[in-house]
Write an enzyme that holds these catalytic residues in place. Structure first.
Site, PDB file in Angstrom:
ATOM      1  N   SER A   1     -17.395   6.102  37.159  1.00 41.53           N
ATOM      2  CA  SER A   1     -17.110   5.376  35.924  1.00 41.53           C
ATOM      3  C   SER A   1     -17.570   3.923  36.028  1.00 41.53           C
ATOM      4  O   SER A   1     -17.673   3.354  37.125  1.00 41.53           O
ATOM      5  CB  SER A   1     -15.613   5.417  35.624  1.00 41.53           C
ATOM      6  OG  SER A   1     -14.892   4.635  36.555  1.00 41.53           O
TER       7      SER A   1
ATOM      8  N   CYS B   1     -22.679  12.134  32.694  1.00 39.35           N
ATOM      9  CA  CYS B   1     -22.878  10.753  32.261  1.00 39.35           C
ATOM     10  C   CYS B   1     -24.014  10.642  31.253  1.00 39.35           C
ATOM     11  O   CYS B   1     -24.121   9.647  30.543  1.00 39.35           O
ATOM     12  CB  CYS B   1     -23.125   9.842  33.460  1.00 39.35           C
ATOM     13  SG  CYS B   1     -24.540  10.307  34.467  1.00 39.35           S
TER      14      CYS B   1
END
Length: 398
Positions: free
Chosen positions: A233, A288
């Site tokens: 993240s 992602c």
């Protein structure tokens, strides 16, 4: 590699060529997200385990960096053969712990194999430079040296591909590599360790250390860890960069994204809907590079939403091992809770639920971590569904 206690698998570390329980007493459960069942207990490293692993890696790096490029690449060629011959086993481990369908799991292994193949040809990239007589009586030359000990901190969503982005390149260039995989998907890393060993890699050059935030902090601050590679993240990527560079390490840290697809009125809407749906819901949106926002321009909007709705409703959500499954579960109960919360906030704020996957139940797997394909229209840029990386099978349309 493992031991059993009351029929629960225990997953250990891989340190100095051996599957080791280490000295840490803490463990965490590993789930099959399709069933919700605990399939293993993962041992977490103590500080003593971390220090020992780094010390072994440092010693191994000194000798491995002096080994000829021909011998290094011979190991990598063999490793490539072994990974290719264990695709089914690796894919089964990925699906059991991540939940993605088997075809998707095999696809990520294929991407990892491409990096191993590239690493096999790395000698051509390690040549130095020489310039004669740059000034009177002065020649200039450069040569490349290994960094030393490299640590890789990898995410849950690609248990094989991302470690293979890192480890083969680090090892090919003469470094020792410590892998700290996601605690949600540890088993594939353990099989990679065994395959490296079978390929002839010396003990200590590739090690696997399981752990929590303390383990990550230890790697970031340890004076004998020379470089860090991270995928995860964005907030954590920023933290990794700040702390790692502060402690003098080379750092590469790849964060998340909120990827937009822009669909113009003159687009082939069937083709656009095919690709938007595949990118939004593939691997349950846990990538992602997933498309999580569709920007439908002008007259394209309503037509596109209708076509994406058709494709979302046609997706078969099931255990990743089931024939015909297109999409599996999300990774954890916490992930499911966050996705449902974000979708509900958007609905409450006035967004239109085109396809609602919040109440999905898969027969026979009622305890799994399920969220069905979800399409939300009329989302504004002020809503959390737009501003947050949802990391689930949710497409918002603005």
């Amino acid at each position: 590699m493992t031991g059993t206690t009351l029929e629960t698998l225990t997953i250990n570390h891989f340190i100095d060529g051996e599957f080791s329980a280490g000295t840490g007493s803490a463990t965490k459960p590993v789930y099959n997200p399709a069933t919700g069942a605990v399939t293993a207990e993962l041992r977490l490293a103590s500080r003593e385990d971390l220090d020992r692993t780094v010390a072994i890696a440092k010693k191994a790096a000194e000798s491995w960096g002096d080994i000829s490029l021909a011998k290094r690449t011979a190991v990598l060629f063999k490793f490539r053969e072994l990974v290719a011959s264990h695709v089914d086993e690796l894919a089964a481990l990925i699906t059991a712990e991540h939940g993605k369908v088997l075809s998707d799991a095999k696809g990520e292994i294929g991407r990892g194999l491409e990096v191993i193949e590239y690493a096999c040809g790395v000698p051509t990239l390690l040549k130095g430079e020489y310039s004669d007589q740059v000034s009177t009586g002065i020649d200039v030359f450069s040569f490349r040296e290994p960094v030393g000990v490299v640590a890789g901190i990898t995410p849950f969503n690609f248990p094989v591909m991302v470690p293979l982005w890192m480890a083969p390149m680090a090892i090919a260039t003469g470094n020792a590599f410590i892998l700290k995989p996601s605690g949600n998907v540890p088993s594939a890393a353990m099989l990679l360790a065994r395959l490296f060993q079978e390929a002839g890699l010396p003990d200590g050059v590739f090690q696997v250390l399981h752990g929590d935030r303390d383990t990550i902090s230890g790697l970031l601050t340890h004076p004998d860890v020379d470089a860090i590679s991270f995928v995860g993240s964005t907030p954590v990527a920023k933290h990794i960069t700040e702390v790692g560079t502060k402690h003098g390490k080379r750092v590469q840290a790849l964060g998340g994204a909120k990827n937009h697809a822009i669909i113009l009125p003159d687009a082939d809407l069937d083709n656009a809907a095919d690709h938007v749906a595949a990118a939004a819901f593939g691997s349950a949106g846990q990538r992602c590079m997933a498309i999580s926002v569709a920007v439908a321009v002008g007259d394209a909007a309503d037509l596109l939403v209708g076509k994406v709705r058709e494709r979302a409703l046609a997706i078969t959500v099931d255990n990743g091992t089931a024939p015909g499954a297109d999409m599996g579960p999300v990774i954890t109960p916490a992930s499911k809770e966050f996705i449902l919360k974000t979708v509900t906030e958007a609905e409450t704020a006035g967004a239109a639920m085109v396809v609602d996957g919040r109440d999905l139940i898969v027969p026979g797997h009622e305890d799994g971590f399920w969220v069905g394909p979800t399409v939300i229209d009329h989302v504004t840029t002020a809503m959390s569904a737009y501003t947050e990386e949802i990391f689930g099978p949710v497409l918002v349309v603005v």
